[in-house]
Design a protein around this motif. Structure first.
Motif, mmCIF file in Angstrom:
data_model
loop_
_atom_site.group_PDB
_atom_site.id
_atom_site.type_symbol
_atom_site.label_atom_id
_atom_site.label_comp_id
_atom_site.label_asym_id
_atom_site.label_seq_id
_atom_site.Cartn_x
_atom_site.Cartn_y
_atom_site.Cartn_z
ATOM 1 N N VAL A 170 49.855 40.694 38.570
ATOM 2 C CA VAL A 170 48.573 40.960 39.004
ATOM 3 C C VAL A 170 48.457 41.792 40.047
ATOM 4 O O VAL A 170 49.214 41.339 41.010
ATOM 5 C CB VAL A 170 47.404 40.013 38.717
ATOM 6 N N SER A 171 47.496 42.583 40.426
ATOM 7 C CA SER A 171 47.208 43.390 41.515
ATOM 8 C C SER A 171 46.273 42.752 42.496
ATOM 9 O O SER A 171 45.218 41.971 41.861
ATOM 10 C CB SER A 171 46.833 44.822 41.420
ATOM 11 N N LEU A 172 46.460 42.416 43.775
ATOM 12 C CA LEU A 172 45.412 41.833 44.578
ATOM 13 C C LEU A 172 44.042 42.381 44.320
ATOM 14 O O LEU A 172 43.277 41.577 44.306
ATOM 15 C CB LEU A 172 45.947 41.892 45.989
ATOM 16 N N PRO A 173 43.835 43.613 44.531
ATOM 17 C CA PRO A 173 42.437 44.040 44.413
ATOM 18 C C PRO A 173 41.873 43.603 43.175
ATOM 19 O O PRO A 173 40.570 43.227 43.040
ATOM 20 C CB PRO A 173 42.662 45.630 44.504
ATOM 21 N N MET A 174 42.561 43.583 41.911
ATOM 22 C CA MET A 174 41.970 43.196 40.744
ATOM 23 C C MET A 174 41.548 41.892 40.465
ATOM 24 O O MET A 174 40.762 41.361 40.152
ATOM 25 C CB MET A 174 42.914 43.568 39.454
ATOM 26 N N VAL A 175 42.450 40.938 41.240
ATOM 27 C CA VAL A 175 42.260 39.532 41.372
ATOM 28 C C VAL A 175 41.303 39.313 42.447
ATOM 29 O O VAL A 175 40.217 38.415 41.820
ATOM 30 C CB VAL A 175 43.651 38.746 42.075
ATOM 31 N N VAL A 176 40.824 40.243 43.318
ATOM 32 C CA VAL A 176 39.826 39.792 44.102
ATOM 33 C C VAL A 176 38.442 39.976 43.553
ATOM 34 O O VAL A 176 37.402 39.405 43.336
ATOM 35 C CB VAL A 176 39.853 40.598 45.677
ATOM 36 N N ALA A 177 38.641 41.306 42.668
ATOM 37 C CA ALA A 177 37.426 41.730 41.591
ATOM 38 C C ALA A 177 37.005 40.723 40.608
ATOM 39 O O ALA A 177 35.996 40.333 40.449
ATOM 40 C CB ALA A 177 37.517 42.856 41.034
ATOM 41 N N ALA A 178 38.083 39.991 39.879
ATOM 42 C CA ALA A 178 38.102 39.167 39.072
ATOM 43 C C ALA A 178 37.470 37.863 39.391
ATOM 44 O O ALA A 178 36.543 37.164 38.957
ATOM 45 C CB ALA A 178 39.490 38.904 38.159
ATOM 46 N N LEU A 179 37.850 37.363 40.571
ATOM 47 C CA LEU A 179 37.388 36.173 41.259
ATOM 48 C C LEU A 179 35.837 36.301 41.605
ATOM 49 O O LEU A 179 35.004 35.269 41.501
ATOM 50 C CB LEU A 179 38.118 35.577 42.373
ATOM 51 N N LEU A 180 35.511 37.616 42.019
ATOM 52 C CA LEU A 180 34.078 37.700 42.574
ATOM 53 C C LEU A 180 33.225 37.723 41.328
ATOM 54 O O LEU A 180 32.317 37.006 41.355
ATOM 55 C CB LEU A 180 34.173 38.850 43.500
ATOM 56 N N TRP A 181 33.727 38.046 40.396
ATOM 57 C CA TRP A 181 33.070 38.202 39.028
ATOM 58 C C TRP A 181 32.774 36.746 38.339
ATOM 59 O O TRP A 181 31.645 36.598 37.952
ATOM 60 C CB TRP A 181 33.882 39.093 37.982
ATOM 61 N N ILE A 182 33.993 35.974 38.452
ATOM 62 C CA ILE A 182 33.717 34.713 38.179
ATOM 63 C C ILE A 182 32.780 33.905 38.824
ATOM 64 O O ILE A 182 32.112 33.127 38.362
ATOM 65 C CB ILE A 182 35.075 34.042 37.877
ATOM 66 N N GLY A 183 32.786 33.851 40.092
ATOM 67 C CA GLY A 183 32.124 33.431 41.055
ATOM 68 C C GLY A 183 30.603 33.633 40.930
ATOM 69 O O GLY A 183 29.521 32.833 40.802
ATOM 70 N N GLY A 184 30.370 34.961 41.063
ATOM 71 C CA GLY A 184 29.013 35.606 40.540
ATOM 72 C C GLY A 184 28.312 35.166 39.335
ATOM 73 O O GLY A 184 27.288 34.851 39.194
ATOM 74 N N SER A 185 29.056 35.455 38.458
ATOM 75 C CA SER A 185 28.658 35.058 36.908
ATOM 76 C C SER A 185 28.354 33.829 36.710
ATOM 77 O O SER A 185 27.476 33.233 36.112
ATOM 78 C CB SER A 185 29.524 35.660 36.081
ATOM 79 N N HIS A 186 29.203 32.821 37.395
ATOM 80 C CA HIS A 186 28.957 31.388 37.022
ATOM 81 C C HIS A 186 27.888 30.757 37.885
ATOM 82 O O HIS A 186 27.058 30.072 37.378
ATOM 83 C CB HIS A 186 30.164 30.594 37.728
ATOM 84 N N ALA A 187 27.595 31.531 39.100
ATOM 85 C CA ALA A 187 26.504 30.956 39.991
ATOM 86 C C ALA A 187 25.189 31.496 39.038
ATOM 87 O O ALA A 187 24.280 30.839 39.062
ATOM 88 C CB ALA A 187 26.383 31.747 41.114
ATOM 89 N N PHE A 188 25.109 32.940 38.478
ATOM 90 C CA PHE A 188 23.839 33.398 37.770
ATOM 91 C C PHE A 188 23.623 32.435 36.465
ATOM 92 O O PHE A 188 22.717 31.907 36.262
ATOM 93 C CB PHE A 188 24.326 34.885 37.354
ATOM 94 N N ILE A 189 24.701 32.150 35.952
ATOM 95 C CA ILE A 189 24.335 31.346 34.451
ATOM 96 C C ILE A 189 24.148 30.087 34.748
ATOM 97 O O ILE A 189 23.137 29.570 33.983
ATOM 98 C CB ILE A 189 25.900 31.666 33.670
ATOM 99 N N ASP A 190 24.447 29.275 35.766
ATOM 100 C CA ASP A 190 24.196 28.010 36.079
ATOM 101 C C ASP A 190 22.696 28.053 36.884
ATOM 102 O O ASP A 190 22.295 26.653 37.034
ATOM 103 C CB ASP A 190 25.333 27.400 37.334
ATOM 104 N N ARG A 191 22.006 29.026 37.073
ATOM 105 C CA ARG A 191 20.711 28.680 37.456
ATOM 106 C C ARG A 191 19.793 28.481 36.415
ATOM 107 O O ARG A 191 18.480 27.951 36.591
ATOM 108 C CB ARG A 191 20.113 30.356 37.980
ATOM 109 N N ARG A 192 20.477 28.354 35.207
ATOM 110 C CA ARG A 192 20.085 27.734 34.049
ATOM 111 C C ARG A 192 18.737 28.676 33.253
ATOM 112 O O ARG A 192 18.656 28.631 31.967
ATOM 113 C CB ARG A 192 19.400 26.318 34.032
ATOM 114 N N TRP A 193 18.108 29.436 33.960
ATOM 115 C CA TRP A 193 16.963 30.176 33.361
ATOM 116 C C TRP A 193 17.422 31.408 32.820
ATOM 117 O O TRP A 193 16.946 31.525 31.639
ATOM 118 C CB TRP A 193 16.061 30.643 34.506
ATOM 119 N N PRO A 194 18.790 31.968 32.762
ATOM 120 C CA PRO A 194 19.390 32.943 32.085
ATOM 121 C C PRO A 194 19.563 32.265 30.616
ATOM 122 O O PRO A 194 19.531 33.118 29.714
ATOM 123 C CB PRO A 194 20.626 33.328 32.665
ATOM 124 N N VAL A 195 20.153 31.028 30.749
ATOM 125 C CA VAL A 195 20.347 30.494 29.174
ATOM 126 C C VAL A 195 19.211 30.182 28.613
ATOM 127 O O VAL A 195 19.180 30.505 27.261
ATOM 128 C CB VAL A 195 21.354 29.550 29.335
#
Length: 131
Positions: A67-92
């Motif tokens: 994997v490329s480091l820039p893609m890993v950083v982007a994927a990890l930011l996506w994972i953290g951001g999407s997880h935080a958003f989903i876990d606010r519970r109101w989106p679900v």
């Protein structure tokens, strides 16, 4: 490479969402206050760390994972951001109320929709990393 990446990210997710999530985080990550945001973001950071560790392990021991480091950083930011958003519970809750699932939400369905949303986010991250 996609299957390996997905399994690694899913492992990171499971570790962060279950054995590494503190009771306080689980109880307060959707609270609408500074303490709620702190619990939410700390939990999301745990996801980033466990997924990063899983990806690093995969790169070290699996021949098919590069994997490329820039893609890993982007994927990890996506994972953290999407997880935080989903876990606010109101989106679900919003999703379930607007797709005819309000009754199921009242009977435990929200946890299943929550996990499905997280897995979708992981699939998208693994696809981006494999591309």
């Amino acid at each position: 490479m996609f299957p390996s990446l997905f399994v690694l990210l899913y492992l990171g997710h499971l570790l962060a969402d279950y054995p590494l999530q503190m009771d306080h985080q689980a109880a307060h990550k959707a609270d609408r206050c500074a303490a709620g945001w702190a619990a939410n973001l700390t939990h999301a950071a745990t996801h980033v760390a466990t997924c990063a560790a899983a990806l690093a392990l995969g790169v070290l021991v699996l021949d098919d994972v590069t994997v490329s480091l820039p893609m890993v950083v982007a994927a990890l930011l996506w994972i953290g951001g999407s997880h935080a958003f989903i876990d606010r519970r109101w989106p679900v809750q919003w999703w379930m109320n607007h797709t005819g699932q309000a009754s199921w939400a009242k009977h435990g369905g929200a946890a299943h929709v929550d996990q499905t949303a997280h897995i979708l986010a992981l699939v998208l991250a693994a696809l981006a990393l494999a591309a």
